[in-house]
Structure formats: C-alpha cells, structure tokens
Design a protein around this motif. Structure first.
Motif: not given
Length: 546
Positions: A117, A204-205, A240-241, A267-268, A272, A439-440, A443, A514
């Motif tokens: 991120d 991540s993710k 984060e999803n 935030w991520d 989502s 990036s979060a 996003e 993304f």
C-alpha cells in the motif's frame, strides 16, 4: 527465466540479489505456484460473478461450519518477539533508506516493511527496498541495533493482483508477491531464524480461506526447500475485504501453524464494499469524511468479530494505522489537538481488545505505547475473549446512513488525483492536510466517486447530483488551483496526466477492482519505468500548497 537489466544506479544491489542460486530458487518457487495463483484470481472473478448474477449476499460458510464449531483448535503460539506488538510503524516503503534507518533506530515493537500500500512498485523501488531489507537483516547499516534487538520486521509483499513486469518465468510476468517473498526469504530467512527474529510477514488483500491455504502451501514448500524449521514463517493476514470477514476463522485455521494473527483497517475494507456490491443501490457508501468511522455498525462489528475470532484461537488481533502527522512544535495547540485525536481513535481499538496497531509518524510511537500501557495489562490482550460479542451477517453488511457533501466529493477527488500523481513520480504515498495518504485512502476515494456517479447521488449542499460533468469540472478546478507558475512544465504535465487517469478510472462502466492494478498496467507508468522518466515528487510543495 528472463530479467530486465538493473535499474540505473543499482547495479551492485542487483548483482547481490540476483545470484545463480537465488534465481534458481525464484524460478522454482514461481513455476511451482504460478498456476495456483491464477486459479485463486479466477476464483475471485467467479465468486463476484456468482454474487452479481444471483443477487445473493455473503454469509458464514456452511461447508466450514465444523471448523467454526470445533472449540479445541488453536494456532501455534507466536515466538517471543511477536508476543508484544503494541505499536508497529506502518507504510514503511523500504526503498526510503533514511526513513527505514530511523525506523530501525526507533523504540517501536515492529516495522511494517511495506512493498504494497505505501510503496510504488517501480523496478528501482523493489530492488532498492529488498536490498535494504537484506542490509538490515545482515546488520550492514551503521548505528542501527542488531536485528535481534531492532524493531521486528513485518515484511509485506505485494498482493495477488500485482505482477512484476521485469521478470518473466516460462513466458509469463511473475506474480508480484512471489517475486517479493522469494527474494526476501532466500536472502534473509536463515539469518532471521538464527536470531529468533522472523521471518514474519503481512499478507495483503486476502479474500478467502483458499488464498490462505495457498500461502500456507508456499510457506511449507519454502521451509522445506531452504531448510528452515517448519512453522518458523509467521504471517499476519490483513482482513481488508468484506468477503474475508466472513471467513476469518477459516483463514486462521488454514494458517494455524504459520499464523501471527489478523489485522483490521478502515479504508481498504470499506472500499471492498464498493468493489463487491457498489452497483447495488442498497450498498451506497456515504461521504467517508462525514459518515464513515470505526464507531459505525458495519466497522465496529467487523473489528469486534476479528478480536473475538483471534483471541478464541490464541491469535493476535491488530488494528489499523494512525495516519495523522504531529505538527513540529510539541508546545503548540495544534500538536495537542492532533495527539488527542489519535489517542481517542486508538483508545477505541484498545478497548475493543486489539493487541497492537500501527502509526506512520515516528513521533507517535512512544505516546501510543504509553496509551497501551495505561489502558491494558501485559504484553497483549489475548485474555480479552470478547464473549460478549455476537456478530451477524446483517451487522457486517449494514451500511451507515448519510449522504454526500461537496466537501467530501472534492476531498475524494483530491486524494485520488494526488495519489496517481505520486505513483507517476515513483512514490506510493504522499502528505495532505496533516496526514499520510496511500493506496488504501486512494482506493476508498476513487471507489466512492465511481459509486456516486453510478447512482447519480444528490449532494446535501444543493440540488446538484454527482455526475460525470460535475466530477470533471471539480477535477479541472483542482488542477488549476494546484498548478503554480513555479512548477516545471513536466510537473504540470504530470498533474494533468494524473487528473485524466483519475477521471478515466471513476467513469468506467465496470468498476476496476484495484486502483493499483489499473496503474500498474497503464502505458503511462510502464513507459516511464522503461525510459527512466520518473521524476521525484515535490513533497514540500504539496505540504505548503495544500
């Protein structure tokens, strides 16, 4: 296996990382798991299509009920160096050598060594960053504590959606996370094990337990291949999803021999919802600057469930990153206000039972450590089992009420454009209005603008609705305000390019999954890497102008 030549200025680092033995290992790692990486990405597409076609919503899986109902299983206890994780430094792009050294010299418990991120994955940044990690592990930085005494390194490779354009294995670009993980573990794994300091990772993710299963297979294979003790690799999975929130126990179960716990962030995770359900009117996410925070039902339910899930299985639960930056004068009113704001937000997480969280500003480390010591007991809060928590699918899927303000729309446009501008400059984060953006936040910003255009959402301030034209006009206004006569022609061109790319991504008929994938595949970014045209980002300009 094909490698691009070394980035200019990094010939020695390149030669040190890409030895004959490391290339053999990297080739074998990637060729062994490449097909399974494609499969889990295809499973994501299939799951999304199934939800869209059926109109269904996620729920806790029937097929894994036995895992959730079995009370006996636990993750293996984490090593002593992970028992106390009160404050980690977040968004630490290791290519930033000076900040990385300062982090290693700090009193933080850990460092999120971030290739995801907070990092822009230019070839230069990846090579420089991985080389800096090797130097830290081998104690090659002067005036830095030994790796066994420095803050523990929590290594965060790129997520599954990212590819490494500069490495081809059997005719295909290499998966970004396998490139990062492979080079780091090959050069650092044994030394970290010898000093009881790793190897420890952030993942991540992750969207499902099947992805956790793949990472576990990679860990087992790697340990056997490199002669590392089984179970020595430990990983914290970032939830984060929204789909992963329904599979937290299963994710822990798949990684139970390699788990360092789960992490929650705002935030991520919020973005989502737009990613998976943004085209559905019932999932309109209101202005984040006014209506979205960790007190909202869908977010506090997610955090409570994460803490309960981790602690009942003996795993650590960690919270998000404090993005605020302390003003330089500790005696100023603004300094006190910012510090109190961070304390208030982080106290919510401590009271929820988290075992630690992250800060960006190194000056926040000691105040937040003191906050933990005041409001919790011992190295962690594993004793806080949160038996009071009962979370339903409705709790996790309950959107907060609220609308869209003109301020919130402008704020999202600003963050989105400036993030792309930073990315085109080779940076994965930037500073705006007293906090770090990465990036979060980009996003959630671009996701909200896309969704508000899609649903023609009315503004609270006046009779206008969020439309393509309104967003275009506001974006052009922002670029006009941002540009000054002192900026070079090239800087002005980059601002305009960033604005054009932002408008493209928020107007697409189908939501780009993304923003980092979109940027990483874009011709503008690829050509700038090849030609070496990345220009340093004028951070001081941003702080003073904005």
């Amino acid at each position: 296996m094909e490698l691009a030549p070394p980035p200019p200025g990094l010939e020695a680092e390149y030669a040190m990382l890409f030895t004959t033995d490391s290339l053999v290992f990297l080739h074998e790692l990637i060729s062994t798991f490449d097909e399974e990486v494609d499969q889990i990405l295809q499973l994501r597409v299939s799951r999304k299509a199934q939800l869209d076609l059926s109109g269904d919503l996620p729920t806790f899986l029937e097929s894994t009920t036995h895992i959730r109902r079995e009370p006996a299983w636990r993750v293996l206890p984490v090593p002593p160096r992970l028992q106390k994780r009160h404050v980690d430094i977040g968004d630490m792009a290791p290519c930033d050598t000076q900040r990385f050294i300062k982090a290693l010299q700090s009193p933080a418990q850990g460092i999120q060594v971030d290739f995801d991120d907070g990092n822009c994955p230019t070839y230069y940044n990846q090579i420089k960053g991985i080389h800096n990690v090797v130097k830290a592990v081998c104690n090659l930085f002067p005036n830095v504590p030994h790796i066994s005494q420095a803050p523990v390194l929590m290594l965060r490779p790129r997520a599954w959606n990212m590819v490494e354009h500069n490495v081809m294995v059997e005719g295909k670009e290499a998966p970004g996370p396998l490139f990062d993980f492979g080079l780091i573990i090959f050069h650092c794994g044994k030394t970290l094990v010898e000093h009881a300091s790793g190897p420890f990772f952030y993942l991540s993710k992750v969207e499902s337990f099947m992805e956790a299963r793949l990472w576990n297979k990679i860990f087992v294979w790697t340990q056997q291949k490199l002669g590392l003790p089984l179970g020595s690799i430990k990983a914290t999975v970032l939830i984060e999803n929204v789909l992963a929130a329904f599979e937290m126990e299963e994710i822990l179960y798949e990684l139970r021999d390699h788990s360092a716990g789960l992490n929650c962030g705002i935030w991520d995770y919020s973005a989502s919802f737009v990613n998976k359900f943004g085209h559905r009117p019932a999932f309109l996410l209101p202005d984040r600057s006014k209506y979205v925070n960790m007190k909202k039902r869908f977010l506090h339910s997610y955090m409570d469930l994460l803490v309960q899930t981790c602690h009942r299985r003996g795993a650590l639960a960690t919270g998000g990153m404090a993005a605020l930056l302390l003003p330089p004068n500790p005696l100023s009113d603004s300094y006190k206000r910012v510090l109190e704001s961070v304390k208030r937000l982080k106290l919510l997480e401590i009271n929820a039972g988290v075992d630690g969280f992250m800060v960006y500003d190194l000056n926040l480390i000691e105040p937040m450590q003191k906050l933990f010591e005041l409001h919790s007991e011992g190295d962690n809060q594993l004793h806080q089992l949160r038996n009071d928590v009962v979370v339903t699918p409705d709790d996790l899927l309950s959107m907060p009420s609220g609308g869209v303000t003109l301020y919130g729309l402008k704020y999202n446009i600003t963050v989105g454009v400036l993030f792309i501008n930073a990315w085109l400059s080779g940076k994965g984060h930037f500073f705006y209005r007293g906090q770090v953006e990465d990036s979060a936040t980009a996003e959630i910003s671009r996701s909200q603008v896309w969704q508000w255009i899609r649903h023609q959402t009315p503004l609270e301030n006046d009779s206008r609705v969020v439309s393509k034209q309104l967003v275009t006009d506001l974006t052009k206004e922002f670029i006009m305000e941002l540009s000054t006569p002192c900026h070079s022609v090239r800087t002005k061109q980059r601002f305009h390019t960033a604005a054009d790319m932002f408008l493209e991504v928020v107007q697409m008929r189908h939501f780009p999954e993304f923003i980092t994938t979109y940027l990483n595949q874009d011709h503008t970014f690829l050509s700038s890497q090849v030609s070496g045209q990345l220009e340093p980002l004028d951070t001081d300009m941003q702080l003073s102008k904005l």
